[in-house]
Design a protein around this motif. Sequence first.
Motif, PDB file in Angstrom:
ATOM      1  N   THR A  33       0.860  -1.187   0.000  1.00 46.71           N
ATOM      2  CA  THR A  33       0.000   0.000   0.000  1.00 46.71           C
ATOM      3  C   THR A  33       0.892   1.231   0.000  1.00 46.71           C
ATOM      4  OG1 THR A  33      -0.101   0.352   2.397  1.00 46.71           O
ATOM      5  CG2 THR A  33      -1.686  -1.196   1.456  1.00 46.71           C
ATOM      6  N   ASN A  36      -1.334   5.983   2.323  1.00 47.55           N
ATOM      7  CA  ASN A  36      -2.419   5.680   3.247  1.00 47.55           C
ATOM      8  C   ASN A  36      -3.567   4.927   2.576  1.00 47.55           C
ATOM      9  OD1 ASN A  36      -3.494   5.674   5.762  1.00 47.55           O
ATOM     10  ND2 ASN A  36      -4.462   7.672   5.561  1.00 47.55           N
ATOM     11  N   LYS A 215      10.468   0.562  -2.127  1.00 47.13           N
ATOM     12  CA  LYS A 215       9.027   0.699  -2.352  1.00 47.13           C
ATOM     13  C   LYS A 215       8.657   1.910  -3.208  1.00 47.13           C
ATOM     14  CE  LYS A 215       4.830   0.896   0.409  1.00 47.13           C
ATOM     15  NZ  LYS A 215       4.369   0.969   1.800  1.00 47.13           N
ATOM     16  N   ARG A 219       5.292   3.064  -5.210  1.00 51.65           N
ATOM     17  CA  ARG A 219       4.645   4.359  -4.986  1.00 51.65           C
ATOM     18  C   ARG A 219       4.595   5.171  -6.276  1.00 51.65           C
ATOM     19  NH1 ARG A 219       8.489   4.586  -0.579  1.00 51.65           N
ATOM     20  NH2 ARG A 219       7.531   3.928   1.373  1.00 51.65           N
TER      21      ARG A 219
HETATM   22  N1  ASP Z   1       3.105   2.941   4.645  1.00 48.45           N
HETATM   23  C1  ASP Z   1       2.187   3.895   4.122  1.00 48.45           C
HETATM   24  C2  ASP Z   1       1.044   3.215   3.408  1.00 48.45           C
HETATM   25  O1  ASP Z   1       1.080   2.024   3.258  1.00 48.45           O
HETATM   26  C3  ASP Z   1       2.834   4.953   3.282  1.00 48.45           C
HETATM   27  C4  ASP Z   1       3.964   4.586   2.376  1.00 48.45           C
HETATM   28  O2  ASP Z   1       4.716   3.665   2.637  1.00 48.45           O
HETATM   29  O3  ASP Z   1       4.130   5.292   1.377  1.00 48.45           O
HETATM   30  O4  ASP Z   1       0.081   3.820   3.006  1.00 48.45           O
END
Ligand code: ASP
Length: 254
Positions: A33, A36, A215, A219
Motif C-alpha cells: 500500500t 495511506n 518501495k 509508490r
Molecule cells: N506505509 C504507508 C502506506 O502504506 C505509506 C507509504 O509507505 O508510502 O500507506
Amino acid sequence: MNRRRRIYEGKAKVLYEGPEPGTLIQHFKDDATAFNNQKIDRIDGKGVLNNRISEFVFLRLNEIGIPNHFIRRLNMREQLIREVEIIPVEVVVRNIAAGSLSKRLGLEEGTALPRSVIEFYYKNDELDDPMVSEEHITAFGWANPQEIDDMMSLAIRVNDFLSGLFLGAGIRLVDFKIECGRLFEGDLMRIVVADEISPDSCRLWDIETNEKMDKDRFRREMGGMLEAYQEVAKRLGIMTQNERPVGSGPTLVQ
Ligand code: ASP
Ligand code: TMP
C-alpha cells in the motif's frame, strides 16, 4: 494455521499469538500500500522477500548488540518475535534528501544532507501519519523524554550500521523508518527496535546508477518492484540457492 489467535492486522503484516507468553508470530503479506491505502496492490512474493531481508537485518543488529524484537524465522512468511508495546511514533532517519523531505523543504532528491536528520511521525492511518515534534510526543504521552532519547540513539546506531552494511552491497541508504517498542522483562523495561526493516521501510539506491531498489518503485508506478527486492536480497547474500519467492508476477489493481 487459521486457528491461531490474530492479535493485529496491519497493511503489510499480521500478528498472531505466539507459542509462549510474551511471543508473537509476525506474518508478512504480499500486500503493498502507499499513500495511506489510496494505492493498494498485491505483489506476489514480496512478503517472502521482506521476511528474509528483515530477518537478515535484525540478526545482524542482534550480533552488534542493538536490542530488537526478533527471535527467529519460522518459515517463508513468518518470524517469531518478542511481544512489545509499540510506541505510536515512527522514527525516520535521513541521509540524503528524498520523498516528503524534498517536497517539504524544496530540496532536490539526491542532495546529501549536511548531517543525518531524525524526524518523528505519529503512527495514525486516519491522519496519514503526520510529522510531530518531541513536544507533541511528550505532551500527548506517547513516549517520555528518556524513551525519546533511547529511540533516537537506537535510530542513529541502526543508521550507522545499515549504511555500512548496504554500502558493502553497492547500495546507498537514503533514508529509513523504524518503529520501537517497550520490552518488559520482569521489573525491567527497555526500548527495542520492532516491526520490520526491509525495502518497504527504507529508500535504497544503487550506488552506481542511483536506480531505486525500494518501495518507491511501487509508490511511483515504476514497475520492477519484486525484481528490485530480489536484487537487494541477492546482494546481501540471502536467497541465493534455488529459492524463488514464487508467484505469477505482479498484477495491478486499479
Ligand atoms: N506505509 C504507508 C502506506 O502504506 C505509506 C507509504 O509507505 O508510502 O500507506
Ligand atoms: P517519506 O519521505 O515519505 O517521509 O519517507 C521516509 C522514509 O520512511 C522512507 O524510507 C519510507 C519510510 N516510510 C515508511 O516506512 N512508512 C511510511 O508510512 C512512510 C510515510 C515512510
